[in-house]
Design a protein around this motif. Structure first.
Motif, short mmCIF file in Angstrom:
data_model
loop_
_atom_site.label_atom_id
_atom_site.label_comp_id
_atom_site.label_asym_id
_atom_site.label_seq_id
_atom_site.Cartn_x
_atom_site.Cartn_y
_atom_site.Cartn_z
N PHE A 1 0.83 -1.21 0.00
CA PHE A 1 0.00 0.00 0.00
C PHE A 1 0.87 1.26 0.00
CE2 PHE A 1 -3.83 -2.28 2.01
CZ PHE A 1 -4.58 -2.17 0.85
N LEU A 2 1.84 1.31 0.89
CA LEU A 2 2.66 2.51 1.02
C LEU A 2 3.44 2.80 -0.26
CD1 LEU A 2 3.91 1.97 4.68
CD2 LEU A 2 2.44 3.83 3.90
N LYS A 3 4.03 1.77 -0.84
CA LYS A 3 4.78 1.96 -2.08
C LYS A 3 3.88 2.44 -3.21
CE LYS A 3 8.38 -1.45 -1.03
NZ LYS A 3 8.92 -2.81 -1.35
N ASP A 4 2.70 1.87 -3.31
CA ASP A 4 1.78 2.25 -4.38
C ASP A 4 1.30 3.68 -4.20
OD1 ASP A 4 0.05 1.40 -6.73
OD2 ASP A 4 -1.48 2.06 -5.31
N MET A 5 0.92 4.05 -2.98
CA MET A 5 0.42 5.41 -2.76
C MET A 5 1.52 6.44 -3.02
SD MET A 5 -2.32 5.28 0.40
CE MET A 5 -1.31 4.41 1.59
N LEU B 1 -3.16 -1.12 11.68
CA LEU B 1 -4.47 -1.76 11.78
C LEU B 1 -5.49 -0.91 12.53
CD1 LEU B 1 -3.48 -5.46 12.57
CD2 LEU B 1 -4.51 -4.60 10.47
N HIS B 2 -5.02 0.11 13.26
CA HIS B 2 -5.95 0.88 14.09
C HIS B 2 -5.76 2.38 13.98
CE1 HIS B 2 -5.45 -3.10 16.13
NE2 HIS B 2 -6.77 -3.03 16.11
N ASP B 3 -4.89 2.84 13.11
CA ASP B 3 -4.62 4.27 12.99
C ASP B 3 -5.69 4.93 12.11
OD1 ASP B 3 -3.67 6.78 12.08
OD2 ASP B 3 -1.60 6.17 12.39
N PRO B 4 -6.58 5.75 12.68
CA PRO B 4 -7.68 6.34 11.89
C PRO B 4 -7.18 7.18 10.72
CG PRO B 4 -8.09 6.62 14.24
CD PRO B 4 -6.68 6.13 14.11
N GLN B 5 -6.08 7.92 10.91
CA GLN B 5 -5.57 8.76 9.84
C GLN B 5 -5.07 7.92 8.67
OE1 GLN B 5 -2.73 11.67 11.15
NE2 GLN B 5 -2.34 12.46 9.09
N PHE B 6 -4.40 6.82 8.97
CA PHE B 6 -3.91 5.94 7.92
C PHE B 6 -5.07 5.25 7.21
CE2 PHE B 6 -2.08 1.70 6.66
CZ PHE B 6 -1.29 2.19 5.64
N ILE B 7 -6.07 4.81 7.97
CA ILE B 7 -7.25 4.18 7.35
C ILE B 7 -7.93 5.16 6.41
CG2 ILE B 7 -9.52 3.19 7.80
CD1 ILE B 7 -8.38 2.13 10.47
N ARG B 8 -8.06 6.42 6.82
CA ARG B 8 -8.67 7.43 5.96
C ARG B 8 -7.85 7.64 4.69
NH1 ARG B 8 -10.61 12.20 10.20
NH2 ARG B 8 -12.31 11.02 11.15
N ALA B 9 -6.52 7.59 4.82
CA ALA B 9 -5.67 7.75 3.64
C ALA B 9 -5.88 6.60 2.66
CB ALA B 9 -4.20 7.82 4.06
N LEU B 10 -6.02 5.39 3.17
CA LEU B 10 -6.28 4.24 2.31
C LEU B 10 -7.63 4.38 1.62
CD1 LEU B 10 -5.02 1.27 4.51
CD2 LEU B 10 -3.96 2.13 2.42
N VAL B 11 -8.64 4.79 2.37
CA VAL B 11 -9.97 4.97 1.78
C VAL B 11 -9.92 6.00 0.66
CG1 VAL B 11 -12.32 5.78 2.22
CG2 VAL B 11 -11.20 4.27 3.87
N ALA B 12 -9.23 7.11 0.91
CA ALA B 12 -9.15 8.16 -0.10
C ALA B 12 -8.43 7.68 -1.35
CB ALA B 12 -8.44 9.38 0.49
#
Length: 360
Positions: free
Chosen positions: A307-311, A325-336
């Motif tokens: 994920f990190l490399k692709d983004m 697995l629990h970081d809300p900011q990271f989860i939001r970044a993945l969703v975006a």
């Protein structure tokens, strides 16, 4: 890639291997009665949302359409009175009275035919049940499984984003479902986007009594539809810990309860009862063996590194999280990064129920 091209690329990921196939008269009346009897006697049953999500961010990651910047969601905004229980899991029936429903030869043949595959094994069977109920879900994916990262051992939101991203197709476990509804509601069906959410949806028209579909719901955006009188679709007092149970004094009455308090009653004829059967499918013996022996499994480190490399390759600035697995900011970044957004269109007969506010 332009925003429009990226949106189309994300939509193209979300297409099942085959078009859904509609089934009629899926279960016998005796099977339906036994399936419902388990619901009646083995509860109480918790809300779907209470079983699968620890935060609003995790829930939103499975749905289409991120919330506006600066908007602070809470789980109770998404509460709808739909409850879930499992008939079978890990390829084992949990109740002997429904074994013939789970180890179902006809369903296995449907699954193999849908994929053009040699082998299949039943994996899981669950039910969703509710009385009158709104549906705020704009469309979602069921949890896909990947070798090493499965719906049984990984958060629902993570499996969903992995599926939406298209980055892990080589590890995707082939699955097929037979999903069946029992509802007399003349306006409540099933909406799905088999050609991707950028294109027009299709709809299983109501009423959906003992009608079903053979699908790959992990890779197809879909949603159930609201049912029952609007004024009854969100019972007063509905809470995160509300449960659903049969009424021991009346076989045709069902209760929504907060502790010992009954907040609503539902008659059997007003239920919307969904039975979801799922199988793992294997193209040939080589694929079967690879899926079973763990020789080509993903790890969490591989997933998050991918994920990190692709983004970052796409110019998206994202910090390496300490607790992905629990970081809300990271989860939001993945969703975006990997969310298509709201499907282009909905059937005029089946709009999305407006979100309830926190104060409602």
């Amino acid at each position: 890639m332009t925003g429009l091209a990226n949106r189309q690329a994300l939509s193209d990921v979300l297409r099942p291997v085959s078009m859904p196939r509609v089934l009629e008269n899926v279960y016998t009346e005796d099977q339906r009665e036994r399936l419902l009897e388990v619901v009646r006697t083995e509860g109480p049953w918790r809300l779907i949302i209470a079983q699968h999500f620890a935060s609003a961010e995790e829930l939103i990651a499975t749905m289409s359409g991120a919330l506006p910047e600066g908007f602070a969601p809470s789980l109770d905004m998404f509460l709808t009175p739909t409850f879930r229980g499992f008939y079978a899991n890990y390829s084992a029936a949990l109740f002997p009275e429904i074994q013939d429903c789970f180890y179902n030869e006809a369903f296995l043949e449907h699954a193999k035919s849908y994929w053009g595959a040699q082998y299949a094994k039943p994996q899981m069977m669950l039910f969703n049940i509710n009385g009158p109920c709104g549906n705020t879900d704009p469309g979602h994916l069921d949890s896909p499984s990947f070798r090493g990262i499965r719906y049984e051992n990984a958060p629902t939101w993570l499996c969903s984003v992995m599926g939406k991203s298209g980055l892990f197709r080589d590890y995707l476990i082939k699955m097929a479902q037979v999903i069946t509804w029992f509802s007399r509601d003349p306006a409540s069906g099933f909406t799905y986007w088999p050609e991707g959410p950028a294109r027009a949806p299709q709809r299983l028209q109501p009423p959906v009594w003992n009608r079903g579909v053979v699908v790959q719901n992990e890779m197809m955006m879909h949603r159930g539809e609201a049912n029952g009188p609007v004024e009854l679709q969100r019972p007063a007092g509905l809470a995160f810990d509300t449960v659903f149970t049969g009424d021991p004094s009346d076989r045709d009455n069902w209760r929504l309860m907060n502790g010992s308090e009954t907040i609503a009653n539902v008659r059997t004829e007003d239920l919307r009862f969904l039975v979801h059967w799922s199988a793992e499918v294997f193209e040939d013996f080589t694929e079967l063996k690879k899926n079973m022996d763990g020789s080509d499994d993903l790890t969490y480190d591989q997933v998050f590194d991918t994920f990190l490399k692709d983004m970052r390759a796409r110019g998206i600035a994202v910090e390496t999280p300490s607790d992905p697995l629990h970081d809300p900011q990271f989860i939001r970044a993945l969703v975006a990064a990997y969310d298509f957004g709201t499907p282009a269109t909905y059937p005029s007969e089946a709009p999305v129920t407006a979100l309830y506010t926190h104060a409602a």
